[in-house]
Design a protein around this motif. Structure first.
Motif, PDB file in Angstrom:
ATOM      1  N   ALA A   1       0.870  -1.178   0.000  1.00  0.00           N
ATOM      2  CA  ALA A   1       0.000   0.000   0.000  1.00  0.00           C
ATOM      3  C   ALA A   1       0.909   1.231   0.000  1.00  0.00           C
ATOM      4  CB  ALA A   1      -0.908  -0.009   1.229  1.00  0.00           C
ATOM      5  N   PRO A   2       1.238   1.765  -1.184  1.00  0.00           N
ATOM      6  CA  PRO A   2       2.290   2.783  -1.275  1.00  0.00           C
ATOM      7  C   PRO A   2       1.839   4.218  -1.030  1.00  0.00           C
ATOM      8  CG  PRO A   2       1.579   2.159  -3.465  1.00  0.00           C
ATOM      9  CD  PRO A   2       0.769   1.328  -2.500  1.00  0.00           C
ATOM     10  N   PHE A   3       0.578   4.418  -0.681  1.00  0.00           N
ATOM     11  CA  PHE A   3       0.077   5.784  -0.524  1.00  0.00           C
ATOM     12  C   PHE A   3      -0.336   6.064   0.912  1.00  0.00           C
ATOM     13  CE2 PHE A   3      -0.855   4.623  -4.961  1.00  0.00           C
ATOM     14  CZ  PHE A   3      -0.112   5.604  -5.606  1.00  0.00           C
ATOM     15  N   ALA A   4      -0.363   7.348   1.241  1.00  0.00           N
ATOM     16  CA  ALA A   4      -0.866   7.833   2.521  1.00  0.00           C
ATOM     17  C   ALA A   4      -1.609   9.125   2.261  1.00  0.00           C
ATOM     18  CB  ALA A   4       0.277   8.047   3.514  1.00  0.00           C
TER      19      ALA A   4
ATOM     20  N   ILE B   1       7.453   7.447  -5.180  1.00  0.00           N
ATOM     21  CA  ILE B   1       6.971   6.447  -6.128  1.00  0.00           C
ATOM     22  C   ILE B   1       8.108   5.800  -6.902  1.00  0.00           C
ATOM     23  CG2 ILE B   1       5.620   6.122  -8.247  1.00  0.00           C
ATOM     24  CD1 ILE B   1       3.958   6.267  -5.718  1.00  0.00           C
ATOM     25  N   ASP B   2       9.128   6.579  -7.299  1.00  0.00           N
ATOM     26  CA  ASP B   2      10.227   5.986  -8.058  1.00  0.00           C
ATOM     27  C   ASP B   2      10.979   4.946  -7.241  1.00  0.00           C
ATOM     28  OD1 ASP B   2      11.129   8.312  -6.523  1.00  0.00           O
ATOM     29  OD2 ASP B   2      13.081   7.995  -7.445  1.00  0.00           O
ATOM     30  N   LEU B   3      11.088   5.162  -5.925  1.00  0.00           N
ATOM     31  CA  LEU B   3      11.752   4.174  -5.071  1.00  0.00           C
ATOM     32  C   LEU B   3      10.847   2.963  -4.835  1.00  0.00           C
ATOM     33  CD1 LEU B   3      13.561   6.398  -2.396  1.00  0.00           C
ATOM     34  CD2 LEU B   3      14.365   5.605  -4.628  1.00  0.00           C
ATOM     35  N   MET B   4       9.549   3.198  -4.727  1.00  0.00           N
ATOM     36  CA  MET B   4       8.634   2.066  -4.561  1.00  0.00           C
ATOM     37  C   MET B   4       8.635   1.187  -5.809  1.00  0.00           C
ATOM     38  SD  MET B   4       6.749   0.339  -2.604  1.00  0.00           S
ATOM     39  CE  MET B   4       6.430   1.388  -1.175  1.00  0.00           C
ATOM     40  N   GLN B   5       8.793   1.797  -6.965  1.00  0.00           N
ATOM     41  CA  GLN B   5       8.897   1.014  -8.198  1.00  0.00           C
ATOM     42  C   GLN B   5      10.122   0.100  -8.146  1.00  0.00           C
ATOM     43  OE1 GLN B   5       8.844   4.253 -11.037  1.00  0.00           O
ATOM     44  NE2 GLN B   5       6.720   3.836 -11.591  1.00  0.00           N
ATOM     45  N   GLN B   6      11.204   0.580  -7.560  1.00  0.00           N
ATOM     46  CA  GLN B   6      12.396  -0.271  -7.422  1.00  0.00           C
ATOM     47  C   GLN B   6      12.129  -1.439  -6.476  1.00  0.00           C
ATOM     48  OE1 GLN B   6      16.120   1.852  -6.671  1.00  0.00           O
ATOM     49  NE2 GLN B   6      15.253   3.712  -7.595  1.00  0.00           N
TER      50      GLN B   6
ATOM     51  N   ARG C   1      -9.086   7.514  -8.139  1.00  0.00           N
ATOM     52  CA  ARG C   1      -8.717   7.387  -9.544  1.00  0.00           C
ATOM     53  C   ARG C   1      -7.216   7.576  -9.762  1.00  0.00           C
ATOM     54  NH1 ARG C   1     -11.363  10.966 -14.501  1.00  0.00           N
ATOM     55  NH2 ARG C   1     -10.069  10.093 -16.187  1.00  0.00           N
ATOM     56  N   HIS C   2      -6.642   8.606  -9.132  1.00  0.00           N
ATOM     57  CA  HIS C   2      -5.230   8.906  -9.357  1.00  0.00           C
ATOM     58  C   HIS C   2      -4.341   7.767  -8.871  1.00  0.00           C
ATOM     59  CE1 HIS C   2      -1.559  11.172  -9.833  1.00  0.00           C
ATOM     60  NE2 HIS C   2      -1.283  11.066  -8.537  1.00  0.00           N
ATOM     61  N   GLU C   3      -4.608   7.278  -7.664  1.00  0.00           N
ATOM     62  CA  GLU C   3      -3.816   6.171  -7.129  1.00  0.00           C
ATOM     63  C   GLU C   3      -3.971   4.930  -7.991  1.00  0.00           C
ATOM     64  OE1 GLU C   3      -4.607   5.445  -3.023  1.00  0.00           O
ATOM     65  OE2 GLU C   3      -4.081   7.487  -2.396  1.00  0.00           O
ATOM     66  N   ALA C   4      -5.189   4.650  -8.421  1.00  0.00           N
ATOM     67  CA  ALA C   4      -5.438   3.465  -9.242  1.00  0.00           C
ATOM     68  C   ALA C   4      -4.656   3.522 -10.549  1.00  0.00           C
ATOM     69  CB  ALA C   4      -6.928   3.320  -9.519  1.00  0.00           C
ATOM     70  N   GLU C   5      -4.548   4.698 -11.149  1.00  0.00           N
ATOM     71  CA  GLU C   5      -3.800   4.845 -12.402  1.00  0.00           C
ATOM     72  C   GLU C   5      -2.319   4.562 -12.187  1.00  0.00           C
ATOM     73  OE1 GLU C   5      -4.692   8.788 -13.662  1.00  0.00           O
ATOM     74  OE2 GLU C   5      -6.662   8.268 -14.508  1.00  0.00           O
TER      75      GLU C   5
ATOM     76  N   LYS D   1      -0.389  -7.515  -9.104  1.00  0.00           N
ATOM     77  CA  LYS D   1      -1.795  -7.244  -9.419  1.00  0.00           C
ATOM     78  C   LYS D   1      -2.261  -5.972  -8.724  1.00  0.00           C
ATOM     79  CE  LYS D   1      -3.372 -11.949 -10.408  1.00  0.00           C
ATOM     80  NZ  LYS D   1      -4.434 -12.962 -10.159  1.00  0.00           N
ATOM     81  N   ASN D   2      -2.933  -5.128  -9.485  1.00  0.00           N
ATOM     82  CA  ASN D   2      -3.515  -3.917  -8.944  1.00  0.00           C
ATOM     83  C   ASN D   2      -4.927  -4.206  -8.446  1.00  0.00           C
ATOM     84  OD1 ASN D   2      -4.417  -1.300  -8.402  1.00  0.00           O
ATOM     85  ND2 ASN D   2      -4.876  -0.891 -10.550  1.00  0.00           N
ATOM     86  N   MET D   3      -5.165  -3.973  -7.163  1.00  0.00           N
ATOM     87  CA  MET D   3      -6.488  -4.234  -6.585  1.00  0.00           C
ATOM     88  C   MET D   3      -7.278  -2.950  -6.354  1.00  0.00           C
ATOM     89  SD  MET D   3      -6.592  -7.481  -6.457  1.00  0.00           S
ATOM     90  CE  MET D   3      -8.070  -7.755  -5.501  1.00  0.00           C
TER      91      MET D   3
END
Length: 335
Positions: A170-173, A182-187, A206-210, A223-225
């Motif tokens: 869950a990368p958002f707060a 986000i770039d580090l979470m992608q790593q 919507r923004h987080e889902a994208e 998988k994106n939930m």
């Protein structure tokens, strides 16, 4: 969501240790699926946009509670609306108590100066103290969890069969100051693509889902939930995870309710403020480097932005997170 989740272990302990007490939880209807897993309690939905809106709405809520035969009020939120409800019941001679959130202690913890910090009382313990004011002693430890749920067809159609460890990320707060870049979470996710794990990305809006949809393209085991299932069904998934990686946010607290091993990442906030996920060891909290950023923590909720501290979370490296993930998974499977 985190505030609501941290009441659950205490309520579970209260119900089991004082079965003579009838509990009614009063909260937003969105949170009802959490409490539906506790059959011994009632849930009263608060509708702050219509029936319970404004002062008249607060009085209607008071009457709704009075109609249920409520004898005592435990105010675990201690905000204006709940204070007014408390006042109305107290005027009728009913016993009330409220959770002391330790605002002055937290103000000292987040003061902008070089400091030595120490753990404050946890929110769960503060809630235990609230019930003690009402005369209910609770023997509290880290064992009060909700049971793992059976996956419904609506969820299993997305997840597939469980053939390898399941990791939730869950990368958002709510606030940027406690959101891992986000770039580090992608790593981090790149480091999991070729491992024998299934990763579920969790978020909302919507923004987080994208953003999560783009991350999900990185590998077949990602998988994106976000916005794929209801909150009720998301709880089913979370309860079946082997590991959760989250910010200092609601998803961390939800996972901890089910006893899921939960790794949290901390930027402007800090677990010493009392908001660490319930029952999780201190080593599961990865915090920003206080040698480089000695004023940390600078905020209790992450809504305070301090110039020069925008990149504090970058001191938590993807390699550290991956090492912690693999270490915890290896312990879980006995390697």
């Amino acid at each position: 969501m985190g505030d609501v989740a941290m009441t659950v272990p205490v309520i579970l302990a209260l119900i089991k240790q004082h079965p003579e007490v009838k509990i009614t939880v009063v909260s937003r209807s969105f949170f009802k699926p959490i409490f539906e897993q506790i059959p011994e309690l009632n849930f009263l939905s608060v509708h702050t946009h219509h029936r319970h809106k404004g002062f008249l709405g607060i009085f209607r809520l008071y009457r709704d509670l009075k109609a249920l035969g409520v004898d005592e009020i435990a105010d675990l939120h201690n905000v204006l609306r709940s204070k007014m409800i408390r006042f109305l019941f107290r005027m009728q001679g009913k016993k009330t108590a409220f959770t002391d959130k330790g605002r002055e202690e937290k103000k000292q913890l987040t003061r902008l100066q070089i400091k030595t910090i120490a753990p404050l009382k946890t929110m769960t313990q503060r809630h235990v103290d609230t019930f003690k004011q009402l005369g209910y002693t609770i023997h509290f430890d880290s064992s009060w969890h909700l049971p793992k749920q059976t996956l419904s067809r609506a969820v299993s159609e997305f997840t597939g069969a469980k053939t390898r460890p399941w990791i939730g990320i869950a990368p958002f707060a709510q606030h940027a100051a406690k959101t891992y870049p986000i770039d580090l979470m992608q790593q981090v996710i790149e480091g999991l693509v070729h491992q024998n794990v299934q990763v579920f990305l969790l978020g909302g809006g919507r923004h987080e889902a994208e953003i999560l949809e783009k991350m999900a393209q990185m590998g077949s085991n990602i998988k994106n939930m976000a916005n794929k299932v209801s909150f009720e069904h998301e709880l089913e998934l979370i309860s079946n995870l082997d590991l959760m990686v989250s910010m200092d946010s609601g998803n961390a607290h939800l996972a901890a309710l089910y006893g899921v091993d939960t790794i949290t990442l901390w930027g402007a906030t800090h677990p010493f403020a009392g908001f660490a996920p319930y029952g999780q060891p201190e080593e599961n909290c990865l915090v920003a480097d206080r040698e480089q950023f000695p004023f940390l923590p600078t905020s209790i909720y992450g809504n305070r932005v301090v110039p020069g501290y925008e990149d504090a979370m970058r001191t938590i490296t993807p390699a550290q997170i991956l090492q912690k993930i693999n270490s915890n998974l290896n312990k879980a499977i006995g390697i």
